[in-house]
Design a protein around this motif. Structure first.
Motif, PDB file in Angstrom:
ATOM      1  N   VAL A   3       0.849  -1.190   0.000  1.00  0.00           N
ATOM      2  CA  VAL A   3       0.000   0.000   0.000  1.00  0.00           C
ATOM      3  C   VAL A   3       0.886   1.243   0.000  1.00  0.00           C
ATOM      4  O   VAL A   3       1.758   1.392   0.861  1.00  0.00           O
ATOM      5  CB  VAL A   3      -0.943   0.035   1.218  1.00  0.00           C
ATOM      6  CG1 VAL A   3      -1.806   1.297   1.193  1.00  0.00           C
ATOM      7  CG2 VAL A   3      -1.819  -1.219   1.241  1.00  0.00           C
ATOM      8  N   ILE A   4       0.663   2.129  -0.975  1.00  0.00           N
ATOM      9  CA  ILE A   4       1.427   3.370  -1.100  1.00  0.00           C
ATOM     10  C   ILE A   4       0.459   4.534  -1.007  1.00  0.00           C
ATOM     11  O   ILE A   4      -0.490   4.628  -1.789  1.00  0.00           O
ATOM     12  CB  ILE A   4       2.183   3.425  -2.437  1.00  0.00           C
ATOM     13  CG1 ILE A   4       3.137   2.222  -2.569  1.00  0.00           C
ATOM     14  CG2 ILE A   4       2.947   4.733  -2.560  1.00  0.00           C
ATOM     15  CD1 ILE A   4       3.771   2.104  -3.945  1.00  0.00           C
ATOM     16  N   GLU A  11       1.602  12.476  -8.002  1.00  0.00           N
ATOM     17  CA  GLU A  11       2.576  11.528  -7.455  1.00  0.00           C
ATOM     18  C   GLU A  11       2.119  10.093  -7.686  1.00  0.00           C
ATOM     19  O   GLU A  11       2.919   9.209  -8.024  1.00  0.00           O
ATOM     20  CB  GLU A  11       2.769  11.787  -5.957  1.00  0.00           C
ATOM     21  CG  GLU A  11       3.834  10.911  -5.306  1.00  0.00           C
ATOM     22  CD  GLU A  11       3.964  11.155  -3.809  1.00  0.00           C
ATOM     23  OE1 GLU A  11       4.607  10.323  -3.143  1.00  0.00           O
ATOM     24  OE2 GLU A  11       3.403  12.160  -3.316  1.00  0.00           O
ATOM     25  N   MET A  12       0.823   9.841  -7.514  1.00  0.00           N
ATOM     26  CA  MET A  12       0.269   8.519  -7.797  1.00  0.00           C
ATOM     27  C   MET A  12       0.537   8.111  -9.244  1.00  0.00           C
ATOM     28  O   MET A  12       0.975   6.985  -9.519  1.00  0.00           O
ATOM     29  CB  MET A  12      -1.240   8.505  -7.560  1.00  0.00           C
ATOM     30  CG  MET A  12      -1.681   8.681  -6.127  1.00  0.00           C
ATOM     31  SD  MET A  12      -3.497   8.787  -6.035  1.00  0.00           S
ATOM     32  CE  MET A  12      -3.983   7.198  -6.706  1.00  0.00           C
ATOM     33  N   ASP A  13       0.268   9.031 -10.159  1.00  0.00           N
ATOM     34  CA  ASP A  13       0.414   8.737 -11.572  1.00  0.00           C
ATOM     35  C   ASP A  13       1.870   8.480 -11.948  1.00  0.00           C
ATOM     36  O   ASP A  13       2.166   7.612 -12.771  1.00  0.00           O
ATOM     37  CB  ASP A  13      -0.153   9.886 -12.407  1.00  0.00           C
ATOM     38  CG  ASP A  13      -1.627  10.121 -12.154  1.00  0.00           C
ATOM     39  OD1 ASP A  13      -2.334   9.144 -11.822  1.00  0.00           O
ATOM     40  OD2 ASP A  13      -2.079  11.278 -12.273  1.00  0.00           O
ATOM     41  N   VAL A  14       2.785   9.211 -11.332  1.00  0.00           N
ATOM     42  CA  VAL A  14       4.214   9.015 -11.594  1.00  0.00           C
ATOM     43  C   VAL A  14       4.650   7.627 -11.142  1.00  0.00           C
ATOM     44  O   VAL A  14       5.357   6.906 -11.865  1.00  0.00           O
ATOM     45  CB  VAL A  14       5.051  10.104 -10.892  1.00  0.00           C
ATOM     46  CG1 VAL A  14       6.535   9.739 -10.927  1.00  0.00           C
ATOM     47  CG2 VAL A  14       4.826  11.456 -11.538  1.00  0.00           C
ATOM     48  N   ILE A 193      -0.606  -6.551 -10.273  1.00  0.00           N
ATOM     49  CA  ILE A 193      -1.824  -5.748 -10.255  1.00  0.00           C
ATOM     50  C   ILE A 193      -1.548  -4.439  -9.526  1.00  0.00           C
ATOM     51  O   ILE A 193      -0.931  -4.433  -8.448  1.00  0.00           O
ATOM     52  CB  ILE A 193      -2.982  -6.490  -9.556  1.00  0.00           C
ATOM     53  CG1 ILE A 193      -3.372  -7.742 -10.354  1.00  0.00           C
ATOM     54  CG2 ILE A 193      -4.195  -5.574  -9.397  1.00  0.00           C
ATOM     55  CD1 ILE A 193      -4.432  -8.597  -9.676  1.00  0.00           C
ATOM     56  N   ILE A 194      -1.990  -3.343 -10.112  1.00  0.00           N
ATOM     57  CA  ILE A 194      -1.964  -2.041  -9.444  1.00  0.00           C
ATOM     58  C   ILE A 194      -3.390  -1.522  -9.368  1.00  0.00           C
ATOM     59  O   ILE A 194      -4.050  -1.362 -10.397  1.00  0.00           O
ATOM     60  CB  ILE A 194      -1.090  -1.023 -10.194  1.00  0.00           C
ATOM     61  CG1 ILE A 194       0.376  -1.458 -10.185  1.00  0.00           C
ATOM     62  CG2 ILE A 194      -1.234   0.364  -9.570  1.00  0.00           C
ATOM     63  CD1 ILE A 194       1.287  -0.552 -10.999  1.00  0.00           C
ATOM     64  N   LEU A 195      -3.877  -1.290  -8.171  1.00  0.00           N
ATOM     65  CA  LEU A 195      -5.175  -0.651  -7.969  1.00  0.00           C
ATOM     66  C   LEU A 195      -4.930   0.785  -7.534  1.00  0.00           C
ATOM     67  O   LEU A 195      -4.159   1.031  -6.600  1.00  0.00           O
ATOM     68  CB  LEU A 195      -6.003  -1.391  -6.923  1.00  0.00           C
ATOM     69  CG  LEU A 195      -7.431  -0.873  -6.711  1.00  0.00           C
ATOM     70  CD1 LEU A 195      -8.368  -2.013  -6.304  1.00  0.00           C
ATOM     71  CD2 LEU A 195      -7.493   0.224  -5.635  1.00  0.00           C
ATOM     72  N   MET A 196      -5.573   1.715  -8.213  1.00  0.00           N
ATOM     73  CA  MET A 196      -5.444   3.137  -7.885  1.00  0.00           C
ATOM     74  C   MET A 196      -6.788   3.672  -7.406  1.00  0.00           C
ATOM     75  O   MET A 196      -7.834   3.320  -7.965  1.00  0.00           O
ATOM     76  CB  MET A 196      -4.979   3.925  -9.108  1.00  0.00           C
ATOM     77  CG  MET A 196      -3.663   3.442  -9.693  1.00  0.00           C
ATOM     78  SD  MET A 196      -3.201   4.350 -11.195  1.00  0.00           S
ATOM     79  CE  MET A 196      -2.744   5.949 -10.485  1.00  0.00           C
ATOM     80  N   ALA A 197      -6.741   4.503  -6.372  1.00  0.00           N
ATOM     81  CA  ALA A 197      -7.980   5.105  -5.865  1.00  0.00           C
ATOM     82  C   ALA A 197      -7.702   6.532  -5.423  1.00  0.00           C
ATOM     83  O   ALA A 197      -6.715   6.808  -4.722  1.00  0.00           O
ATOM     84  CB  ALA A 197      -8.543   4.296  -4.707  1.00  0.00           C
ATOM     85  N   ILE A 232      -2.271   2.030  -4.766  1.00  0.00           N
ATOM     86  CA  ILE A 232      -1.738   3.392  -4.751  1.00  0.00           C
ATOM     87  C   ILE A 232      -2.883   4.353  -4.473  1.00  0.00           C
ATOM     88  O   ILE A 232      -3.870   4.378  -5.217  1.00  0.00           O
ATOM     89  CB  ILE A 232      -1.048   3.732  -6.079  1.00  0.00           C
ATOM     90  CG1 ILE A 232       0.045   2.691  -6.400  1.00  0.00           C
ATOM     91  CG2 ILE A 232      -0.441   5.126  -6.028  1.00  0.00           C
ATOM     92  CD1 ILE A 232       0.714   2.904  -7.755  1.00  0.00           C
ATOM     93  N   LEU A 233      -2.753   5.152  -3.424  1.00  0.00           N
ATOM     94  CA  LEU A 233      -3.854   5.983  -2.927  1.00  0.00           C
ATOM     95  C   LEU A 233      -3.411   7.426  -2.739  1.00  0.00           C
ATOM     96  O   LEU A 233      -2.239   7.702  -2.455  1.00  0.00           O
ATOM     97  CB  LEU A 233      -4.337   5.459  -1.564  1.00  0.00           C
ATOM     98  CG  LEU A 233      -4.649   3.958  -1.453  1.00  0.00           C
ATOM     99  CD1 LEU A 233      -4.847   3.585   0.006  1.00  0.00           C
ATOM    100  CD2 LEU A 233      -5.879   3.615  -2.268  1.00  0.00           C
TER     101      LEU A 233
END
Length: 241
Positions: A3-4, A11-14, A193-197, A232-233
């Motif tokens: 978890v990041i 920053e998430m997108d980078v 897998i990368i989950l972004m929220a 990534i949050l």
């Protein structure tokens, strides 16, 4: 599960885009699983810029999208074919024949689902899958209650999902009631897998995904069982952790 928590959406997108660069630089013919919705738009902008800067070559890449609405044309302004074209595909050197999105207008939808899973298998499986998350914890269009062993299938969209997606349409009446979605089993077969929220409205779903029981009631909770899942949050989405 890694978890990041980031200070900004940029920053998430980078961070997410770096995973694409690392993968494609080591495996030029990578198989990518892509998502739609508001969350990955910033990521796709980063990938476009990286391509323009000659740091990211899509010429041998193959993509599989998670889902598509049933009953609207691929040219419809709100179709996921259009979304991907307008936010990524038309800006990078990804061969058209390497793009795969479920056909929501197929004459036989069940057969289309079977063919889609077979295409993924024939390609060797997905190396990196990007996910968003719905307010109810759905991933792809796998709504609460979807069995974890589901493969690509026809989905009846929850009212809450249609309401959330109505912002892309003129009214909720225009939002399709059904979609084709890569199944949870299909998603879980991805190597990474990368989950972004992003946003406070996802905080409850994220809490249940990370800290709650692994249950079909919260489809994203299955990611607790994946060996290479990263979430990534932004701070708002992580506010309940």
């Amino acid at each position: 599960m890694n978890v990041i928590v980031c200070n900004t959406a940029d920053e998430m997108d980078v961070i997410a885009s770096k995973e694409f660069v690392d993968l494609i630089s080591t495996k030029p013919n990578a198989i990518l699983g892509l998502a739609t919705g508001s969350t990955p738009i910033g990521l796709y902008k980063k990938l476009v810029q990286l391509h323009k800067d000659d740091k990211l070559d899509f010429s041998k890449v193959t993509t599989f999208n998670l889902d598509e609405y049933v009953g609207i044309s691929q040219e419809h302004a709100c179709s996921y074919h259009t979304f991907m074209h307008e936010n990524l595909f038309k800006y990078v050197n990804l061969p058209k024949e390497n793009i795969n999105i479920p056909d929501g207008q197929a004459k036989n939808l069940e057969e289309e689902c079977k063919k889609y899973d077979q295409k993924i298998e024939d390609a060797g499986g997905i190396d990196l899958q990007i996910l968003g998350i719905g307010r109810n914890g759905h991933i792809g269009f796998n709504e609460p209650g979807t069995p974890f062993d589901a493969v690509t299938h026809i989905v009846t969209l929850d009212q809450g999902t249609r309401e959330a997606n109505s912002r892309f349409f003129n009214s909720i009446d225009e939002v399709p009631t059904k979609a084709l979605s890569m199944g949870i089993k299909s998603i879980m077969h991805a190597q990474n897998i990368i989950l972004m929220a992003k946003g406070a409205d996802k905080a409850e779903a994220i809490y249940n995904t990370i800290n709650g029981p692994v249950t079909p009631v919260v489809p994203a909770s299955v990611l607790q069982l994946h060996p290479n899942a990263t979430i990534i949050l932004d701070k708002e989405a992580a506010s309940r952790l």
